[in-house]
Scaffold this motif. Structure first.
Motif, PDB file in Angstrom:
ATOM      1  N   ALA A  18       0.791  -1.244  -0.039  1.00 36.49           N
ATOM      2  CA  ALA A  18      -0.069  -0.132  -0.052  1.00 36.49           C
ATOM      3  C   ALA A  18       0.935   1.262   0.202  1.00 36.49           C
ATOM      4  O   ALA A  18       0.581   2.123  -0.833  1.00 36.49           O
ATOM      5  CB  ALA A  18      -0.963  -0.033   1.169  1.00 36.49           C
ATOM      6  N   VAL A  19       1.929   1.291   0.721  1.00 36.24           N
ATOM      7  CA  VAL A  19       2.835   2.307   0.931  1.00 36.24           C
ATOM      8  C   VAL A  19       3.542   2.488  -0.509  1.00 36.24           C
ATOM      9  O   VAL A  19       3.494   3.646  -0.987  1.00 36.24           O
ATOM     10  CB  VAL A  19       3.888   2.059   2.042  1.00 36.24           C
ATOM     11  CG1 VAL A  19       4.950   3.219   1.948  1.00 36.24           C
ATOM     12  CG2 VAL A  19       3.077   2.234   3.428  1.00 36.24           C
ATOM     13  N   LEU A  60       2.197   5.539   8.241  1.00 41.85           N
ATOM     14  CA  LEU A  60       2.564   5.006   6.617  1.00 41.85           C
ATOM     15  C   LEU A  60       2.438   6.042   5.758  1.00 41.85           C
ATOM     16  O   LEU A  60       3.251   5.960   4.833  1.00 41.85           O
ATOM     17  CB  LEU A  60       1.624   3.726   6.775  1.00 41.85           C
ATOM     18  CG  LEU A  60       1.772   2.684   7.671  1.00 41.85           C
ATOM     19  CD1 LEU A  60       0.533   1.603   7.416  1.00 41.85           C
ATOM     20  CD2 LEU A  60       3.114   1.815   7.648  1.00 41.85           C
ATOM     21  N   VAL A  61       1.828   6.918   6.060  1.00 44.07           N
ATOM     22  CA  VAL A  61       1.485   8.043   5.222  1.00 44.07           C
ATOM     23  C   VAL A  61       2.811   8.776   5.095  1.00 44.07           C
ATOM     24  O   VAL A  61       3.328   9.189   4.053  1.00 44.07           O
ATOM     25  CB  VAL A  61       0.337   9.253   5.605  1.00 44.07           C
ATOM     26  CG1 VAL A  61       0.410  10.538   4.576  1.00 44.07           C
ATOM     27  CG2 VAL A  61      -0.787   8.357   5.638  1.00 44.07           C
TER      28      VAL A  61
END
Lengths: 521, 332
Positions: free
Chosen positions: A329-330, A391-392
């Motif tokens: 996802a990252v 994570l963002v």
């Protein structure tokens, strides 16, 4: 630029926004750290030694990587063989592996207990130690030769096939082709490739220390690490980071000065090039030898990584797959952001003739990841729990650091498109989305695909700033791998490294293939 | 767009987690990353404490030990931490200087280390000795002192004191054992050093791959291989000079909004319930568990005859000096 009245505002706006984000992440975080310092930091004598060593190893590493990449890229550009595409993909692997995995692979070949020393021992020769400056350069060439090769190969790919056809009909020898076609192309591409490798090596620290054999191999990034961790001297850390940025910007400006793209090669029909001048048996054998040597240098250590990893696959803990999904996802988020940033900055640099925007765009590579992480922590912490953004933030920092790679390929390609077709497109009134879709997209696809693949793969394998921020249950795959190592589980860690390698390469191949479409590269 | 929806998802997840835990008080414990990993003591510690406290114990991992202290200093009085678990004894002076910590209030008798512990602010929870670890099949006659090591033809891998705790430990070990002669010892060791790594994981990984005969680690490292892997091939060389100690400590934050819970947690840290988890998950000696209660393997393992350690203030002073000597000796 009065000739495209509508596009001006949008291009300028997007470019300025992208550039603003890059500058905010790099300089804003640095300022946050500097302002948080208790006292103005001063540099020590050892810091100047670190500066000198950083400059030396980065220049040597970049110089050698690029020098070796030219014949390899040339050989690859004029040969086609079964498995060529796969080889080019696999060659990218060292670059995207977590440092420790790649170093272990390299040492399995060149280390004290490695294959080379085993062979020497059998021949009755003493062990050879690679630790030292030569080890640092070897490792950096291992990491960056594939990247340099790809960037330069892209240059060959962009020479219209008609040029080679014309050269053949004029009876050009290989030497004539080199002088008339290849050298002008290289002159445009090499400074950029050198710059990217230089910047990658500039912030290198774990590789440099381990392969350098001791504190002689102290780089600026290690000095920053020490200032933050051991001395908690944020002022000095900020000064060192500024020094590192100055080196990066200086190198970027130099590259800009020497690497101004020539005024377009002339338009072609985008057909793959046949290389009549290089069809002699001797040249075919020579290219075959170069490709075999390059492949062996890069793939044998990789084989060691795979062999170690296979033994560890059985020992993989269950939580690993969740970590792998998180990393995916990252990586995808970082890829989307990188493409948007790089395209906006490249458009600003080329369409608005602001070449310095391209140089500023590379700042992300010269920035210290530790400083960005610390700065972001200082900025976020008073407002919210940093763990919530782990994570963002990791994705954003990954995008920042990968964006220069994409930009490096994008800038010359876009400049050439605009030089070759810009006027025609203007005359046809092709602007905005139509220009992007009909003119840019088909020609930029390989560059964008490669860039996206590189970003996704890099982001997968990057430990980045996640360790500073993450809550225990938010580990990414590289962090999980380091945790395994920290818990003595070296075999499981090797297995995790293999999973990481497979996922990174898979992503890379997917984007890269998608970009290449039917093209020959 | 992906990034945006990602932010939204993360925020939502945070909000749900927050709502579920609203009923019981939350104790926030800052620690280093490997403590809370699946293989560290964290999961068992959390379960054991939550079984009796009527609270929600939340670990916050802040990188490694050095980053833990950096984070506290960055946060200052705004820190959410109630307890900090896992500072190194060498960081005590700097940690105390932040003024964030309150006395731990626990009894210190029964500390299992070779030197007594009297610090009123920082409670030790485990400890260990730094040592050079080797493969018994490769190094059949391990050195019994730094002098032996210098006289041998053994190759070692060490960690960088500027970037890692064991590296700093070795620096202080040589300084504590040799004082003014430390520089001379380092010059003697220099030709034996294959390389210097960023951290313990890199060094130990390289050692297991056969890059060196010995690696700087802990006397407990062979116990991991013995107990977890039934592998008796590793040994730790015991040096006559004595071994420098690593002591890991916990402290409570003065400005905590859960002072009773924080005290209860420190009492738990000192209790057998916590102490029994430590040896085979953190691979260190438990600080308050009588030796007869140590797990099989730990009690029987050979121990250094002498423990070396600087006091908190002395450690900071010696570090500066020893780092200079180390850099001089290894940069030649």
């Amino acid at each position: 630029m009065a000739r495209r009245p509508f596009a001006i505002s949008r291009v300028t706006l997007a470019g300025a926004a992208a550039l603003g984000l890059v500058l905010a992440l790099v300089l804003g975080t640095l300022a946050a750290v500097a302002l948080r310092a208790d006292a103005a930091g001063g540099l020590r004598a050892a810091d100047w030694a670190a500066l000198r060593f950083t400059l030396l190893q980065a220049s040597l590493s970049a110089g050698l990587s690029v020098t070796l990449a030219v014949p390899l890229a040339r050989a690859l550009s004029r040969r086609s063989f079964a498995g060529r595409g796969l080889l080019i993909t696999l060659m990218g692997a060292p670059f995207i592996l977590p440092v420790i995995v790649a170093v272990l692979g390299l040492l399995a070949v060149f280390g004290r207990a490695g294959l080379v020393n085993a062979a020497l021992g059998r021949a009755g020769l003493g062990p050879v130690s690679i630790y030292g400056l030569e080890g640092v350069v070897l490792a950096h060439v291992f990491f960056n030769l594939p990247l340099a090769t790809r960037l330069i190969l892209q240059g060959w790919q962009e020479v219209p096939g008609e040029h080679f056809r014309l050269a053949a009909s004029l009876g050009f020898s290989a030497r004539d082709v080199a002088r008339r076609i290849e050298w002008p192309m290289l002159r445009a591409v090499l400074p950029g490739a050198f710059l990217v490798v230089f910047l990658v090596c500039l912030t290198s620290f774990a590789v440099t220390l381990t392969m350098g054999g001791g504190p002689r191999a102290t780089t600026l990034e290690l000095a920053i690490y020490q200032a933050v961790r051991l001395d908690f001297d944020l002022g000095r850390a900020a000064l060192l980071a500024l020094l590192q940025l100055a080196l990066g910007v200086g190198a970027a400006l130099l590259a800009l000065r020497f690497g101004l793209p020539e005024a377009g090669l002339g338009a072609g029909l985008d057909r793959p090039a046949r290389r009549w001048e290089a069809e002699s048996l001797a040249l075919r054998l020579w290219d075959g030898l170069l490709i075999a040597l390059g492949a062996a240098f890069l793939l044998v250590p990789l084989g060691a990584v795979v062999a170690r990893g296979l033994q560890g696959l059985m020992a993989l803990p269950p939580g690993l797959w969740a970590a792998a999904l998180r990393s995916l996802a990252v990586a995808l988020g970082a890829t989307a952001l990188t493409l948007a940033l790089a395209l906006s900055i490249a458009a600003l640099a080329v369409l608005r003739r602001v070449p310095v925007a391209g140089a500023a765009g590379v700042l992300g590579l010269a920035a210290s990841p530790l400083m960005i992480g610390t700065g972001l922590f200082i900025l976020i912490n008073p407002l919210a729990d940093p763990a919530r953004f782990a994570l963002v933030v990791t994705g954003a920092v990954n995008a920042l650091m990968a964006q220069p790679f994409v930009l490096r390929g994008l800038l010359p390609a876009l400049a050439r498109i605009e030089a070759d077709y810009g006027r025609l497109a203007d005359a046809l009134g092709m602007r905005g989305a139509a220009r992007l879709r009909l003119l840019w997209w088909p020609r930029l696809r390989p560059v964008l695909g490669f860039g996206a693949g590189l970003t996704a793969a890099l982001s997968m394998g990057d430990l980045g700033v996640v360790a500073l921020f993450a809550a225990p249950e938010q580990a990414t795959l590289p962090l999980q791998m380091y945790r395994l190592m920290g818990a003595y589980q070296m075999q499981a860690a090797a297995g995790a490294g293999l999973v990481l390698l497979a996922l990174s390469l898979g992503l890379f191949r997917l984007f890269d293939r998608g970009g290449r479409g039917n093209a020959r590269l | 767009m992906k990034t945006l929806s990602f932010v939204a998802a993360m925020t939502l997840a945070g909000a749900i987690a927050g709502a579920a835990q609203a009923e019981s008080p939350v104790l926030t414990v800052y620690t280093y990353d490997s403590f809370v990993s699946d293989w560290g003591p964290g999961p068992a510690v959390e379960a054991a404490f939550e079984a009796s406290c009527g609270c929600d114990l939340q670990f916050v991992a802040a990188g490694d030990g050095a980053e833990l202290l950096s984070r506290l200093r960055l946060e200052g009085t705004r820190s959410r931490a109630d307890v900090v678990l896992g500072l190194d004894a060498g960081q005590i002076a700097a940690a105390r200087a932040t003024g964030l910590f309150a006395p731990h209030g626990q009894a210190l008798d029964g500390f299992t280390g070779p030197v007594g512990w009297t610090d009123k602010d920082f409670l030790p929870f485990d400890w260990g000795y730094f040592a050079f670890v080797h493969d018994k099949g490769v190094v059949t006659d391990p050195p019994a002192s730094f002098g032996d090591l210098i006289a041998s033809d053994l190759k070692i891998i060490i960690e960088d004191p500027r970037a890692s705790t064991p590296g700093l430990g070795l620096l202080l070990w040589v300084k504590a054992a040799y004082g003014a002669r430390a520089g001379e010892i380092w010059r003697g060791l220099a030709p034996h050093i294959v390389t210097v790594t960023k951290g313990w994981s890199e060094a130990y990984g390289l050692f297991l791959e056969g890059e060196a005969d010995m690696v700087l680690s802990y006397t407990t490292s062979p116990l991991y291989h013995l107990i977890a892997e039934q592998d008796d091939s590793k040994g730790a060389a015991l040096f006559d000079e004595g071994h420098y100690m690593q002591v890991e400590v916990a402290g409570r934050i003065a400005g905590s909004d859960q002072p009773e819970l924080a005290e209860a947690f420190l009492a738990f840290v000192r209790s057998p319930a916590f102490q029994k988890i430590i040896p085979t998950s953190n691979w260190m000696y438990p600080a308050f568990l009588p030796r007869e209660d140590w797990p099989e393997g730990f009690a029987e393992a050979p121990m250094p005859a002498k423990g070396l350690m600087f006091g908190p203030e002395e450690a900071v002073e010696m570090r500066e000096q020893a780092l200079g000597e180390w850099l001089d000796a290894l940069s030649q």
